[in-house]
Each structure stands twice: as C-alpha cells, then as structure tokens.
Scaffold this active site. Structure first.
Site, PDB file in Angstrom:
ATOM      1  N   SER A 185       0.846  -1.191   0.000  1.00  0.00           N
ATOM      2  CA  SER A 185       0.000   0.000   0.000  1.00  0.00           C
ATOM      3  C   SER A 185       0.879   1.237   0.000  1.00  0.00           C
ATOM      4  O   SER A 185       1.987   1.225   0.549  1.00  0.00           O
ATOM      5  CB  SER A 185      -0.891   0.003   1.245  1.00  0.00           C
ATOM      6  OG  SER A 185      -1.465   1.268   1.451  1.00  0.00           O
ATOM      7  N   SER A 186       0.363   2.326  -0.566  1.00  0.00           N
ATOM      8  CA  SER A 186       1.131   3.575  -0.586  1.00  0.00           C
ATOM      9  C   SER A 186       1.283   4.173   0.813  1.00  0.00           C
ATOM     10  O   SER A 186       2.109   5.071   1.013  1.00  0.00           O
ATOM     11  CB  SER A 186       0.467   4.597  -1.513  1.00  0.00           C
ATOM     12  OG  SER A 186      -0.841   4.901  -1.065  1.00  0.00           O
ATOM     13  N   CYS A 187       0.510   3.671   1.794  1.00  0.00           N
ATOM     14  CA  CYS A 187       0.614   4.218   3.148  1.00  0.00           C
ATOM     15  C   CYS A 187       1.917   3.812   3.842  1.00  0.00           C
ATOM     16  O   CYS A 187       2.185   4.250   4.953  1.00  0.00           O
ATOM     17  CB  CYS A 187      -0.576   3.806   3.993  1.00  0.00           C
ATOM     18  SG  CYS A 187      -0.567   2.070   4.476  1.00  0.00           S
ATOM     19  N   TYR A 210      -1.326  -0.604  10.343  1.00  0.00           N
ATOM     20  CA  TYR A 210      -1.487  -1.247   9.035  1.00  0.00           C
ATOM     21  C   TYR A 210      -0.232  -1.045   8.186  1.00  0.00           C
ATOM     22  O   TYR A 210       0.264  -1.984   7.552  1.00  0.00           O
ATOM     23  CB  TYR A 210      -2.706  -0.659   8.330  1.00  0.00           C
ATOM     24  CG  TYR A 210      -2.943  -1.184   6.941  1.00  0.00           C
ATOM     25  CD1 TYR A 210      -3.455  -2.455   6.729  1.00  0.00           C
ATOM     26  CD2 TYR A 210      -2.672  -0.395   5.822  1.00  0.00           C
ATOM     27  CE1 TYR A 210      -3.682  -2.939   5.444  1.00  0.00           C
ATOM     28  CE2 TYR A 210      -2.890  -0.862   4.537  1.00  0.00           C
ATOM     29  CZ  TYR A 210      -3.400  -2.134   4.357  1.00  0.00           C
ATOM     30  OH  TYR A 210      -3.626  -2.611   3.085  1.00  0.00           O
ATOM     31  N   LYS A 264       2.481  -3.770   6.499  1.00  0.00           N
ATOM     32  CA  LYS A 264       2.815  -3.816   5.072  1.00  0.00           C
ATOM     33  C   LYS A 264       4.324  -3.660   4.849  1.00  0.00           C
ATOM     34  O   LYS A 264       4.907  -4.314   3.979  1.00  0.00           O
ATOM     35  CB  LYS A 264       2.044  -2.731   4.308  1.00  0.00           C
ATOM     36  CG  LYS A 264       0.557  -3.043   4.153  1.00  0.00           C
ATOM     37  CD  LYS A 264       0.351  -4.321   3.347  1.00  0.00           C
ATOM     38  CE  LYS A 264      -1.080  -4.633   3.068  1.00  0.00           C
ATOM     39  NZ  LYS A 264      -1.259  -5.906   2.325  1.00  0.00           N
ATOM     40  N   HIS A 290     -13.680   3.877   0.947  1.00  0.00           N
ATOM     41  CA  HIS A 290     -12.731   4.919   0.573  1.00  0.00           C
ATOM     42  C   HIS A 290     -13.427   5.974  -0.292  1.00  0.00           C
ATOM     43  O   HIS A 290     -14.613   5.873  -0.583  1.00  0.00           O
ATOM     44  CB  HIS A 290     -11.532   4.294  -0.145  1.00  0.00           C
ATOM     45  CG  HIS A 290     -10.700   3.442   0.757  1.00  0.00           C
ATOM     46  ND1 HIS A 290     -10.593   2.068   0.618  1.00  0.00           N
ATOM     47  CD2 HIS A 290      -9.939   3.754   1.838  1.00  0.00           C
ATOM     48  CE1 HIS A 290      -9.809   1.585   1.559  1.00  0.00           C
ATOM     49  NE2 HIS A 290      -9.400   2.582   2.317  1.00  0.00           N
TER      50      HIS A 290
END
Length: 326
Positions: free
Chosen positions: A112-114, A141, A145, A184
């Site tokens: 994920s980009s997070c 989270y 990842k 989202h």
C-alpha cells in the site's frame, strides 16, 4: 476455482474474493495458461500457521499472489489498530514462510502507498521508505505492510527465492466496498451521488475544500501491472530494483484535485444538482502521488483514464447493488 491445462502453473491467489485479488483472478483466467488455486476465508484461515502449512504441503503451488489483507478507512484503522497489525502480520508471515518451506520460487506481495512517510516528498519514490514518520491514523497497518516487504527481501537474500513487492496507489473498481462508513473516497462519493440522483437532491456535499490532490488507479490496471511484474525475468527485475529496496510503485503518475474527482463523478453518475464543499471538514494530506518511473522502465503503464474507469465502476455498481454492502 480452477483453469486447467496439462502443464499449467498452479497459482495461489490469497484474497481472491477481494477487489484486487478478484481482478488478478480475472486477468489470469483470461490468459488461460495457469491453474488457479483459491480458498475462501471459511475454507482456509490464513492467520493460522498450522492451516497454512497444511495447505501449502498439499497443494504444490508454483506461484503466489499475496493480495489477502485486512483493510479499511480511517475510522476502521483508528478503531481496530490491534486487529489491523495482528491479522496482516500473521497472514504475511504464514504465507511467505510456508511458500518458501514448500518450494515456491515466485511470490508477489501487494502492499500500500501508506508505507511511505506522512511528509514524504511528492511524487513518492521507492527510496522514501523508512525515511520519516508514518501517518498516525494507519500506522499499525502500514507497519504490517512494511514488514511484508522486508519479509520478501529477507527470504530472497537468505534463501535465494524470487519474492517481489508492488505498492499500489489508491485503487477503485469492481468489487470495491461501498459501505457508508468504511469505504474509501471513490466508492463513498459514487454512492452519495447515486443516492442524490435517485432522490432528486438539490446538491451533494463533498468534505473539505476540494483542493487536495490524489491519484487513482482502476483495479484491472493494478491486476495487469501485478501479472506483468510477476512475469518479468529475474535479470530485468533485478536491474530496476535493489536487494534492500526491491518494491515497485504502481500507479498512473497523474493526480487530480478532489474537486475534479467530484466533477467527473457528477458527469459519470448523471447528477444534475449542485456541488457544495464543506471547508469546515478536514482536507487531509495536501497531495499523495506515486513516482512510477521504475515501473515504466520495466515496460508497463496504465491504460484506463479516471473517467473511463469510473464509468466501468458505475456500470458494475448499478448491476450489483443487490449483492453490495450498502
């Protein structure tokens, strides 16, 4: 679920019911050169070490797409941080370790980009990983990842396997979650415009000023990118990555303002009322854009524009409402 031929690779898609996993399944079934192996959550508990070990020992898997994850929006991440870090860590550890133990040479982990720092320079490059503090609301989270990326890199270094990682930008499309609280921005906005159209509402209120910029990728493009990265020769892949920074960003490299997104959504849904922006609501990060030059150098770029992707998503939404979590 399977698509069989005599010498086909056996490919396990972990999370095949989710938005990304189901798109990868469609992509592979269309290509028709592999046998898909899938399990529902009821059939296989991916957080159980014993269950995952038994599954890999029995199924003789050749490739793994690790798309299974516990996901949610800001509200869910804030409310259930322990669930998010525990369940994602357990699934990743079990699948990656048992894949190695059973002789799987190829695995693709979807992140994920997070994973990138809250204040990362824009557009975000792969080398920004671990270069600053994470966004606090989804840190558990994100840490899970990041651990998945480092698991893949560590098993590559120690055991000589070929486990790769891709980091998608904001995804949307078929099989998205349209729940009013846990969805989202695109599915939430699409549902709001659709209901406003049905109710002949005078306007639709969008949170914030409309000025933040975001990047969006249609899920079938994400699936195509995942299959492309999985099937690259090791020599080509290794030339564009580093053993200590091996993940690859997946996105469009193009962003738009939330206002532009809302205006596009209004056209796609066919809502005739007005747009209103509630500037008392938070805007969030001013901009989130992925640098996708590494992926372009590996020979892939997106094909669907935002408007075309939204049109396809809305058609699917209209045909699937009875089954959706509405």
């Amino acid at each position: 679920m399977s698509n069989q031929s005599s010498h086909a690779k056996r490919v396990f898609i972990a999370g095949h019911k989710g938005m990304v996993g189901s798109a990868i399944a469609r992509q592979l079934l269309e290509a028709g050169n592999c046998e898909l192996v899938t399990r529902t959550r009821a059939e296989l508990d991916l957080s159980s070490q014993a269950a995952v070990a038994e599954f890999f020992a029995e199924e003789k898997i050749d490739q793994v797409y690790l798309a299974a994850a516990k996901v949610g929006g800001i509200h869910a991440n804030n409310t259930y941080p322990a669930d998010f870090i525990y369940e994602n860590l357990m699934m990743e550890c079990n699948i990656i370790h048992q894949a190695y133990k059973s002789g799987v040479k190829q695995l693709l982990f979807l992140g994920s980009s997070c994973i990138y720092p809250k204040l990362a320079e824009q557009p975000m490059v792969e080398t920004a990983l671990l270069d600053g503090h994470l966004e606090p609301t989804n840190e558990p989270y994100a840490v899970a990842k990041i651990a998945g990326i480092k698991l893949c890199e560590s098993y590559n270094r120690q055991y000589g396997v070929d486990y790769r990682s891709v980091m998608p930008t904001n995804l949307y499309g078929e099989n998205d979650n349209f729940h009013p609280e846990n969805s989202h921005v695109i599915p939430a906005m699409m549902r709001r415009f659709h209901e406003a159209k049905l109710n002949d509402a005078a306007n639709v209120v969008v949170w914030g000023s409309g000025t933040p910029m975001r990047e969006f990728l249609y899920v079938d493009d994400m699936a195509a990118a995942s299959v492309h990265v999985m099937n690259l020769s090791k020599d080509v892949y290794d030339k564009q990555t580093d053993p200590m920074m091996s993940h690859i960003n997946v996105g469009t490299g193009v962003d738009c303002t939330i206002r532009e997104l809302a205006e596009t959504m209004q056209r796609v849904v066919g809502f005739d009322g007005e747009l209103a922006f509630d500037a008392t609501k938070p805007d969030g990060t001013p901009r989130k854009l992925m640098d996708v030059s590494r992926l372009k150098d590996l020979g892939w770029q997106y094909s669907l524009s935002l408007e075309h992707g939204l049109e396809k998503t809305y058609q699917w939404f209209l045909s699937s409402q009875a089954e959706l979590r509405l």
